[in-house]
Scaffold this motif. Sequence first.
Motif, PDB file in Angstrom:
ATOM      1  N   PHE A 192       0.808  -1.218   0.000  1.00  0.00           N
ATOM      2  CA  PHE A 192       0.000   0.000   0.000  1.00  0.00           C
ATOM      3  C   PHE A 192       0.841   1.267   0.000  1.00  0.00           C
ATOM      4  O   PHE A 192       0.282   2.365  -0.116  1.00  0.00           O
ATOM      5  CB  PHE A 192      -0.920  -0.009   1.232  1.00  0.00           C
ATOM      6  N   LEU A 193       2.136   1.148   0.142  1.00  0.00           N
ATOM      7  CA  LEU A 193       3.011   2.317   0.074  1.00  0.00           C
ATOM      8  C   LEU A 193       3.369   2.561  -1.385  1.00  0.00           C
ATOM      9  O   LEU A 193       4.451   2.223  -1.868  1.00  0.00           O
ATOM     10  CB  LEU A 193       4.258   2.091   0.926  1.00  0.00           C
ATOM     11  N   ILE A 194       2.445   3.161  -2.093  1.00  0.00           N
ATOM     12  CA  ILE A 194       2.562   3.349  -3.539  1.00  0.00           C
ATOM     13  C   ILE A 194       3.067   4.756  -3.842  1.00  0.00           C
ATOM     14  O   ILE A 194       2.490   5.747  -3.378  1.00  0.00           O
ATOM     15  CB  ILE A 194       1.200   3.123  -4.226  1.00  0.00           C
ATOM     16  N   ASP A 195       4.150   4.841  -4.628  1.00  0.00           N
ATOM     17  CA  ASP A 195       4.697   6.144  -4.997  1.00  0.00           C
ATOM     18  C   ASP A 195       3.836   6.851  -6.039  1.00  0.00           C
ATOM     19  O   ASP A 195       3.643   8.058  -5.985  1.00  0.00           O
ATOM     20  CB  ASP A 195       6.123   5.987  -5.541  1.00  0.00           C
ATOM     21  N   ASN A 196       3.310   6.098  -6.996  1.00  0.00           N
ATOM     22  CA  ASN A 196       2.545   6.710  -8.083  1.00  0.00           C
ATOM     23  C   ASN A 196       1.648   5.653  -8.721  1.00  0.00           C
ATOM     24  O   ASN A 196       1.675   4.475  -8.349  1.00  0.00           O
ATOM     25  CB  ASN A 196       3.485   7.328  -9.134  1.00  0.00           C
ATOM     26  N   SER A 197       0.856   6.077  -9.692  1.00  0.00           N
ATOM     27  CA  SER A 197      -0.087   5.177 -10.346  1.00  0.00           C
ATOM     28  C   SER A 197       0.611   4.056 -11.103  1.00  0.00           C
ATOM     29  O   SER A 197       0.087   2.939 -11.189  1.00  0.00           O
ATOM     30  CB  SER A 197      -0.975   5.970 -11.308  1.00  0.00           C
ATOM     31  N   THR A 198       1.776   4.344 -11.659  1.00  0.00           N
ATOM     32  CA  THR A 198       2.499   3.318 -12.414  1.00  0.00           C
ATOM     33  C   THR A 198       2.821   2.121 -11.526  1.00  0.00           C
ATOM     34  O   THR A 198       2.646   0.964 -11.925  1.00  0.00           O
ATOM     35  CB  THR A 198       3.790   3.905 -13.004  1.00  0.00           C
ATOM     36  N   ASP A 199       3.281   2.416 -10.295  1.00  0.00           N
ATOM     37  CA  ASP A 199       3.589   1.325  -9.363  1.00  0.00           C
ATOM     38  C   ASP A 199       2.334   0.546  -8.998  1.00  0.00           C
ATOM     39  O   ASP A 199       2.376  -0.681  -8.828  1.00  0.00           O
ATOM     40  CB  ASP A 199       4.234   1.888  -8.094  1.00  0.00           C
ATOM     41  N   PHE A 200       1.214   1.244  -8.879  1.00  0.00           N
ATOM     42  CA  PHE A 200      -0.033   0.570  -8.515  1.00  0.00           C
ATOM     43  C   PHE A 200      -0.452  -0.420  -9.594  1.00  0.00           C
ATOM     44  O   PHE A 200      -0.750  -1.583  -9.314  1.00  0.00           O
ATOM     45  CB  PHE A 200      -1.136   1.608  -8.291  1.00  0.00           C
ATOM     46  N   TRP A 201      -0.472   0.040 -10.843  1.00  0.00           N
ATOM     47  CA  TRP A 201      -0.926  -0.835 -11.924  1.00  0.00           C
ATOM     48  C   TRP A 201       0.081  -1.949 -12.214  1.00  0.00           C
ATOM     49  O   TRP A 201      -0.291  -3.028 -12.686  1.00  0.00           O
ATOM     50  CB  TRP A 201      -1.179  -0.012 -13.187  1.00  0.00           C
ATOM     51  N   ALA A 202       1.348  -1.720 -11.909  1.00  0.00           N
ATOM     52  CA  ALA A 202       2.359  -2.751 -12.160  1.00  0.00           C
ATOM     53  C   ALA A 202       2.159  -3.970 -11.267  1.00  0.00           C
ATOM     54  O   ALA A 202       2.498  -5.098 -11.646  1.00  0.00           O
ATOM     55  CB  ALA A 202       3.758  -2.177 -11.956  1.00  0.00           C
ATOM     56  N   THR A 203       1.612  -3.765 -10.061  1.00  0.00           N
ATOM     57  CA  THR A 203       1.411  -4.877  -9.127  1.00  0.00           C
ATOM     58  C   THR A 203      -0.025  -5.370  -9.105  1.00  0.00           C
ATOM     59  O   THR A 203      -0.345  -6.305  -8.356  1.00  0.00           O
ATOM     60  CB  THR A 203       1.803  -4.451  -7.706  1.00  0.00           C
ATOM     61  N   ASP A 204      -0.893  -4.775  -9.908  1.00  0.00           N
ATOM     62  CA  ASP A 204      -2.321  -5.095  -9.815  1.00  0.00           C
ATOM     63  C   ASP A 204      -2.620  -6.548 -10.171  1.00  0.00           C
ATOM     64  O   ASP A 204      -3.419  -7.205  -9.503  1.00  0.00           O
ATOM     65  CB  ASP A 204      -3.117  -4.157 -10.728  1.00  0.00           C
ATOM     66  N   VAL A 205      -2.002  -7.072 -11.225  1.00  0.00           N
ATOM     67  CA  VAL A 205      -2.305  -8.423 -11.692  1.00  0.00           C
ATOM     68  C   VAL A 205      -1.934  -9.479 -10.649  1.00  0.00           C
ATOM     69  O   VAL A 205      -2.674 -10.442 -10.429  1.00  0.00           O
ATOM     70  CB  VAL A 205      -1.575  -8.702 -13.027  1.00  0.00           C
ATOM     71  N   LYS A 206      -0.818  -9.301  -9.980  1.00  0.00           N
ATOM     72  CA  LYS A 206      -0.349 -10.295  -9.005  1.00  0.00           C
ATOM     73  C   LYS A 206      -0.610  -9.866  -7.566  1.00  0.00           C
ATOM     74  O   LYS A 206       0.010 -10.383  -6.629  1.00  0.00           O
ATOM     75  CB  LYS A 206       1.139 -10.556  -9.204  1.00  0.00           C
ATOM     76  N   TRP A 207      -1.564  -8.953  -7.371  1.00  0.00           N
ATOM     77  CA  TRP A 207      -1.781  -8.389  -6.043  1.00  0.00           C
ATOM     78  C   TRP A 207      -2.236  -9.439  -5.036  1.00  0.00           C
ATOM     79  O   TRP A 207      -1.768  -9.484  -3.904  1.00  0.00           O
ATOM     80  CB  TRP A 207      -2.804  -7.251  -6.113  1.00  0.00           C
ATOM     81  N   PHE A 208      -3.132 -10.323  -5.428  1.00  0.00           N
ATOM     82  CA  PHE A 208      -3.658 -11.314  -4.493  1.00  0.00           C
ATOM     83  C   PHE A 208      -2.589 -12.333  -4.086  1.00  0.00           C
ATOM     84  O   PHE A 208      -2.545 -12.772  -2.932  1.00  0.00           O
ATOM     85  CB  PHE A 208      -4.874 -12.031  -5.092  1.00  0.00           C
ATOM     86  N   SER A 209      -1.741 -12.698  -5.008  1.00  0.00           N
ATOM     87  CA  SER A 209      -0.665 -13.624  -4.648  1.00  0.00           C
ATOM     88  C   SER A 209       0.345 -12.940  -3.731  1.00  0.00           C
ATOM     89  O   SER A 209       0.882 -13.554  -2.804  1.00  0.00           O
ATOM     90  CB  SER A 209       0.030 -14.144  -5.908  1.00  0.00           C
ATOM     91  N   LEU A 210       0.606 -11.647  -3.986  1.00  0.00           N
ATOM     92  CA  LEU A 210       1.487 -10.898  -3.093  1.00  0.00           C
ATOM     93  C   LEU A 210       0.875 -10.767  -1.704  1.00  0.00           C
ATOM     94  O   LEU A 210       1.573 -10.871  -0.689  1.00  0.00           O
ATOM     95  CB  LEU A 210       1.767  -9.504  -3.672  1.00  0.00           C
ATOM     96  N   LEU A 211      -0.437 -10.544  -1.670  1.00  0.00           N
ATOM     97  CA  LEU A 211      -1.135 -10.434  -0.389  1.00  0.00           C
ATOM     98  C   LEU A 211      -1.027 -11.729   0.407  1.00  0.00           C
ATOM     99  O   LEU A 211      -0.735 -11.722   1.609  1.00  0.00           O
ATOM    100  CB  LEU A 211      -2.602 -10.073  -0.630  1.00  0.00           C
ATOM    101  N   GLU A 212      -1.235 -12.843  -0.251  1.00  0.00           N
ATOM    102  CA  GLU A 212      -1.164 -14.132   0.436  1.00  0.00           C
ATOM    103  C   GLU A 212       0.240 -14.416   0.951  1.00  0.00           C
ATOM    104  O   GLU A 212       0.419 -14.983   2.034  1.00  0.00           O
ATOM    105  CB  GLU A 212      -1.616 -15.247  -0.507  1.00  0.00           C
ATOM    106  N   SER A 213       1.241 -14.002   0.200  1.00  0.00           N
ATOM    107  CA  SER A 213       2.625 -14.285   0.596  1.00  0.00           C
ATOM    108  C   SER A 213       3.053 -13.505   1.842  1.00  0.00           C
ATOM    109  O   SER A 213       4.020 -13.883   2.505  1.00  0.00           O
ATOM    110  CB  SER A 213       3.578 -13.971  -0.561  1.00  0.00           C
ATOM    111  N   THR A 214       2.344 -12.412   2.169  1.00  0.00           N
ATOM    112  CA  THR A 214       2.706 -11.648   3.367  1.00  0.00           C
ATOM    113  C   THR A 214       2.373 -12.396   4.645  1.00  0.00           C
ATOM    114  O   THR A 214       2.993 -12.168   5.688  1.00  0.00           O
ATOM    115  CB  THR A 214       1.974 -10.298   3.384  1.00  0.00           C
ATOM    116  N   ASN A 215       1.355 -13.258   4.608  1.00  0.00           N
ATOM    117  CA  ASN A 215       0.916 -14.050   5.762  1.00  0.00           C
ATOM    118  C   ASN A 215       0.204 -13.213   6.823  1.00  0.00           C
ATOM    119  O   ASN A 215      -0.102 -13.713   7.914  1.00  0.00           O
ATOM    120  CB  ASN A 215       2.101 -14.781   6.411  1.00  0.00           C
ATOM    121  N   TRP A 216      -0.094 -11.952   6.537  1.00  0.00           N
ATOM    122  CA  TRP A 216      -0.738 -11.080   7.518  1.00  0.00           C
ATOM    123  C   TRP A 216      -2.180 -11.513   7.796  1.00  0.00           C
ATOM    124  O   TRP A 216      -2.597 -11.597   8.967  1.00  0.00           O
ATOM    125  CB  TRP A 216      -0.697  -9.637   7.039  1.00  0.00           C
TER     126      TRP A 216
END
Length: 676
Positions: free
Chosen positions: A265-289
């Motif tokens: 959620f510490l996004i610098d700009n829109s480009t960073d947001f859209w770059a991680t959008d496709v794999k966001w759920f897998s990244l979320l799961e990997s955090t284990n939070w």
Amino acid sequence: MLGGGARAAKPSFVSYISPEEIHIKEPIEKEVNPHLLPGELLLCEASTVYKYMQEDGANRGTYGKLVCTNFKISFLDDDSASDDNEPQFKNKIVGENDITLQCVDQIYGVYDEKKKLLTGQLRKYPEKLIIYCKDLRVFNFCLRYTKEEEVKRIVSGIVHHSQTPKLLKRLFLFSYASAAPNNTDGRNQTVMFENLEDWRDELERTKGNVKYKAVTTNEGYRVSEKIYKTISKPPYELLKVDDLSSSLPSLQDIQTAYTRFKQLFLIDNSTDFWATDVKWFSLLESTNWLEIIRRVLKKAIEVAECLEIQHTNVVLIEESATDLCCVISSLVQVMMDSYSRTKSGFQSLIQKEWVIGGHCFLDRCNHLHKSEKEEAPVFLLLLNCVWQLVQQYPPAFEFTETYLTVLSDSLYVPIFSTFFFNSQHQRDTSKSGESLKAQSGPFRFLTVWDWSVQFDPKAQAFLNNPLYAEKPKPDKSQRKTARFKHQRQLSLPLTQAKPSTKRGFFREETDHLIKNILGKRIGKFINCSDEPPNSLREFYDSWHSKPVDYHGLLLPRIDGPEIKVWAQRYLRWIPEAQLHGGGTIATAAKILDLMEEVQSLQMKMDEERSQAVSGDVHSVPMLRNSARLSSLFPFALLQRQSVKPALPTSTWKDLEDEDDLVKRDDEFVDLSGDML
């Protein structure tokens, strides 16, 4: 005219003007000075600082002044002096462009388009400054057009005052306490548990006074500096012990998981947001939070099962006795005690279990920047778990998710003493010191539970749940049915029947009496090893198969996707994550409009009957005139239409009409007409 075989020349224009110069505003007509609180001092400042907008990658923004005080970092532009666009939900202490020094997480400098973490002494000063905040805001400042001497002063000042270790008495908390007038709201109904009478009243409320009593064994901290008051128990009562360190993640695991989680959620700009959008759920799961939240809630369900079946008291133990013990004991009380689901009841619970209970807020939040090894978001873990219950059973809670969000933000506002000490003993010792005024005397610390310090009455209305199903008052004319019920006393310090042999629980404290009073008790709980393995599932399924009693036991749903991300807190600063005119705000706006109409009719009826209108009536925030709300209201107002596509950039190539999709703005659906 070109010849038949000649081709038109390609455009060769190159702009040597930076985006900051293209979007430059007119100079500020009048000097804008920061609003300083009592005891707040201006330390350094820099003019002609360019603040980027986080919304897109066009480097748009505004020029202004960047200042650093002993309380906050603040950016001032020409809009700072205007109240034309003042939001409905405004914090009177921390503004939109203010960052308290304790809220600063990390600071990066940009050198030749490369980011570098800034700590300690700097040999070279950056051309851009990026500040990541603990409330997940991200600020980008350009210093190219600022005077070199001002750049050195402001960057060095910000890094020094927000990142270097400091003494407790150097916190702004003490400067404010010695200078601020004592004019707080006296209508705070939170029980502070700072005297013996509060503990006795709590025992009476929970019917714990049948077996237990509050004693003054530890008065003056003669026995232990960790706890404030002591509850004594009958020597013959049987207890069971549960070691949370063997069934729940360690503090290091919790800190690691949250560190990975917040990076999403510490996004610098829109480009960073859209770059991680496709794999966001897998990244979320990997955090284990979210898995940690699920495990904590499952442990609380185990607690509730044994409270209802075993009727056995328990001692919860861990190495520190003031971290996960506080989480589990608080959760169980929220699930079982409807009073803890009211605003005053929840605040009293936090005061009892966490503040007086000795949770190390100073170390766990790393307010003094002394040791990152002690840092862990334990209190934030509790708020995340409570939020799961709030969003699953809204009518059961008097407060809203907005209340939980501003409570999490208050962790980093050093004008309240609630979250800035490791124990009540440390607080009392610091409070007894002489103030900085000419006349000597004890410090007068504010408590975070007085919300009038941060919000006016109109903004405070957002903290109250309009859908709350208030518990009906008992009818005294009806005779109460006499039946046996095991008396319980929820989570009060209690002596152990047998000292635990677990390593590290009591640290260096070897006195037998200290060992006897340092337990954390929850009443009627322990997960018995001889229980059938499917008993928990049977209890869980049986409860969820029945209608919900909003004033009785609540069990959270923890299967699969039931554990959700706290969107309001974690996504509120990301414009791309907002639903324009949608989300829960659409429903809330309709309900609040109906409430306003009902209150208006009630006031007219009272006037006709010549009755005085009560001053305690909560004002209802006006939403229907806000035509362009986002789903993250009240923290984020919709100020523009998104210029990004609804689909992630990685999928554009699979679309036939790629160019048309990229150029097309998202459609904005104005639901304001439906809310009137």
